[in-house]
Enzyme design. Structure first.
Site, PDB file in Angstrom:
ATOM      1  N   LYS A  72       0.802  -1.229   0.000  1.00  0.00           N
ATOM      2  CA  LYS A  72       0.000   0.000   0.000  1.00  0.00           C
ATOM      3  C   LYS A  72       0.831   1.273   0.000  1.00  0.00           C
ATOM      4  O   LYS A  72       0.374   2.322  -0.469  1.00  0.00           O
ATOM      5  CB  LYS A  72      -0.913   0.024   1.237  1.00  0.00           C
ATOM      6  N   GLU A 124      -5.436  -4.584  -6.605  1.00  0.00           N
ATOM      7  CA  GLU A 124      -6.645  -5.038  -5.918  1.00  0.00           C
ATOM      8  C   GLU A 124      -6.408  -5.317  -4.441  1.00  0.00           C
ATOM      9  O   GLU A 124      -7.230  -4.984  -3.595  1.00  0.00           O
ATOM     10  CB  GLU A 124      -7.172  -6.302  -6.603  1.00  0.00           C
ATOM     11  N   VAL A 128      -6.490  -3.038  -0.748  1.00  0.00           N
ATOM     12  CA  VAL A 128      -7.666  -2.789   0.100  1.00  0.00           C
ATOM     13  C   VAL A 128      -8.480  -4.079   0.152  1.00  0.00           C
ATOM     14  O   VAL A 128      -9.120  -4.447  -0.825  1.00  0.00           O
ATOM     15  CB  VAL A 128      -8.555  -1.648  -0.457  1.00  0.00           C
ATOM     16  N   LEU A 148     -10.551  -9.568  -1.672  1.00  0.00           N
ATOM     17  CA  LEU A 148     -11.902  -9.070  -1.926  1.00  0.00           C
ATOM     18  C   LEU A 148     -11.884  -8.092  -3.100  1.00  0.00           C
ATOM     19  O   LEU A 148     -10.989  -7.256  -3.197  1.00  0.00           O
ATOM     20  CB  LEU A 148     -12.462  -8.379  -0.680  1.00  0.00           C
ATOM     21  N   GLY A 167       1.169 -13.424  15.039  1.00  0.00           N
ATOM     22  CA  GLY A 167       1.499 -12.838  13.745  1.00  0.00           C
ATOM     23  C   GLY A 167       0.350 -12.129  13.057  1.00  0.00           C
ATOM     24  O   GLY A 167       0.392 -11.880  11.849  1.00  0.00           O
ATOM     25  N   ASP A 198      -2.877   1.807   9.010  1.00  0.00           N
ATOM     26  CA  ASP A 198      -3.102   0.861   7.923  1.00  0.00           C
ATOM     27  C   ASP A 198      -4.488   1.056   7.314  1.00  0.00           C
ATOM     28  O   ASP A 198      -4.643   1.102   6.084  1.00  0.00           O
ATOM     29  CB  ASP A 198      -2.941  -0.568   8.443  1.00  0.00           C
ATOM     30  N   LYS A 253      -5.762   2.616   3.363  1.00  0.00           N
ATOM     31  CA  LYS A 253      -6.771   2.027   2.481  1.00  0.00           C
ATOM     32  C   LYS A 253      -7.849   3.051   2.143  1.00  0.00           C
ATOM     33  O   LYS A 253      -8.290   3.141   0.986  1.00  0.00           O
ATOM     34  CB  LYS A 253      -7.375   0.792   3.157  1.00  0.00           C
ATOM     35  N   GLY A 275      -4.692 -12.177   5.608  1.00  0.00           N
ATOM     36  CA  GLY A 275      -3.999 -13.458   5.599  1.00  0.00           C
ATOM     37  C   GLY A 275      -3.129 -13.602   4.364  1.00  0.00           C
ATOM     38  O   GLY A 275      -3.528 -13.205   3.264  1.00  0.00           O
TER      39      GLY A 275
END
Length: 359
Positions: free
Chosen positions: A127, A149, A152, A156, A208, A222, A226, A340
Site C-alpha cells: 500500500k 486489488e 484494500v 476481496l 502474527g 493501515d 486504504k 492473511g
C-alpha cells in the site's frame, strides 16, 4: 504459449505464498490460459536472486523454503547484493514483463517508477507507494497496466468493484464506508467479550496477526491508507496528512519503543472495558470504520447499531459499502475474509493473470 517475465519484490509471508501458488498452478496456467509466468528475479531488502534466462522452479521452491527459515536472500543460490536500484529490471526484455511488489515499504517506489517508464505491468499488494505522495499515486495508476486489488481488502474485489462496476459505468459514488482491518475487527470483537485490550494485542502479535509494531494497526494508519487509496480513486487529491485518524492509544505513545508500548498498553484497558460495556448496553457494537465522502476521509472507532450494513452477527469479516446514485437506498456491499498471506497472495496472482492475458 505466452511467456511473461516477472520480477518479485518482497519474500515475506505474502511473497512466499505467491511463489508457491504460481508453482502449484503451472499446469493450469499453461493448459487453460496459455501462460507461463517466468521468474527472472526475486528480491527483498537483503538482496536478490537473479537469472536472465529465468529461475528454475526447483530454485524458487528452495528459496521460499530457506527464506521461511530466516535465510538471507543474498546468500542463497544465485543470490547477490542488491541496493534497491531499478537496474534490477534489466533482466527483463521487451514489454511483456510484470513487476510484483509484495514488500511492505516505500523503498520500491523508484523501481516501480522505472517499470512504468519501460511499459512493464505492475501488480501491488504494498500500500505504501500508493498512499505516499499524491503525485506518485497519479504516476503509478495512470495506466490500467497497474493493478492493486489487494491493497484494500486482500482478495476481496473492492478496487475492481469501484473502478470497473461503478466509476467506469458512470455511477456516482457518494460515500464509501468499511471495516477493512482484519486486526482491528478481531480486537473489537474480543473487546465485546470483555477481554482486555493489552491481552488481545499481545495474543495477536504473538500469533502474527499484527504488524511487528502493533501501532501500525492500533494507530489506524493501515486502515487510513486504504481509505486514502479509495479517496484518490474517486478523484480527491488528498495527502496522508489529510486523513482524519483516531488511534486506539494516546499520541504520546508513538515515541515509545515497541516493548515499552506493549508494557504501557495495559494502562488503557479499563477505558476500553467501559467503552465496550457502554456500547453493549446501548445495543451497539464497536468497529473501526473508514469513511470516504467528498468532504472527508477518516478512520475512526465507531459504535454501530446492530442493523448497520457493516455488521453481520458473530462475524469479523472485512466489509466495504458503496453508496452511489444507483445504489442509493441499498448500498452495494463487498464482504468476506480480508486478511492473511494465502488470501492476499491469491488476489495478487489473480491480478497478475488478468494483466498477463491483456498483454
Amino acid at each position: 504459449m505466452k511467456q511473461i517475465s516477472t520480477v518479485q519484490l518482497g519474500v515475506g509471508g505474502v511473497g512466499r505464498a505467491l511463489a508457491r501458488q504460481i508453482l502449484t498452478n503451472r499446469e493450469r496456467h499453461a493448459d487453460q490460459l496459455g501462460l507461463w509466468l517466468q521468474y527472472r528475479a526475486i528480491a527483498d531488502r537483503d538482496g536478490a536472486v537473479i537469472n536472465t534466462r529465468g529461475l528454475a522452479d526447483e530454485q524458487i521452491a528452495k528459496l521460499v523454503e530457506a527464506k521461511a527459515k530466516g535465510a538471507r536472500v543474498r546468500e542463497l543460490e544465485g543470490g547477490q547484493a542488491w541496493n534497491g536500484k531499478p537496474s534490477l529490471l534489466d533482466v527483463c526484455e521487451g514489454s511483456s514483463a510484470i513487476v510484483i511488489d509484495v514488500s511492505a515499504g516505500e523503498a520500491t517506489v523508484t523501481v516501480l517508477q522505472e517499470a512504468r517508464r519501460r511499459g512493464f505491468g505492475i501488480v501491488l499488494a504494498n500500500k505504501l507507494p500508493l498512499a505516499g505522495r499524491y503525485e506518485i499515486f497519479r504516476e503509478l495508476t495512470s495506466s490500467r497496466r497497474v493493478r492493486f486489488e489487494t491493497t484494500v481488502g486482500a482478495a476481496l474485489p473492492v478496487i475492481s468493484t469501484l473502478q470497473s462496476f461503478l466509476l467506469d459505468t458512470g455511477d456516482t459514488v457518494r460515500r464509501i464506508r468499511g471495516c477493512v482491518s482484519g486486526t482491528l475487527n478481531m480486537v473489537c470483537q474480543r473487546l465485546e467479550r470483555a477481554e482486555k485490550l493489552s491481552q488481545i494485542v499481545r495474543d495477536a502479535k504473538a500469533q502474527g496477526h499484527t504488524e511487528p509494531d502493533p501501532r501500525e494497526d492500533l494507530g489506524g494508519r493501515d486502515a487510513a491508507r486504504k481509505a486514502l487509496i479509495l479517496a484518490r480513486l474517486l478523484g480527491y487529491p488528498l495527502e496522508f496528512k489529510d486523513v482524519e485518524i483516531e488511534p486506539l492509544y494516546p499520541p504520546e505513545m508513538d515515541a515509545l519503543s515497541v516493548d515499552e508500548f506493549m508494557k504501557r498498553l495495559s494502562q488503557h484497558d479499563q477505558h476500553f472495558v467501559e467503552l465496550a460495556h457502554k456500547a453493549k448496553a446501548q445495543k451497539r457494537k464497536l468497529r473501526y470504520v473508514i469513511e470516504v465522502t467528498q468532504d472527508r476521509c477518516r478512520a475512526h472507532l465507531e459504535q454501530l447499531s446492530l442493523d448497520d450494513e457493516l455488521l453481520r452477527p458473530g462475524v469479523a469479516d472485512s466489509v466495504v459499502a458503496f453508496e452511489t446514485t444507483r445504489y442509493r437506498d441499498s448500498p452495494l456491499i463487498v464482504r468476506g475474509k480480508g486478511s492473511g498471506p494465502e488470501l492476499t497472495a491469491s488476489g495478487v496472482l489473480a491480478d497478475i493473470l488478468l494483466l498477463a492475458q491483456a498483454m
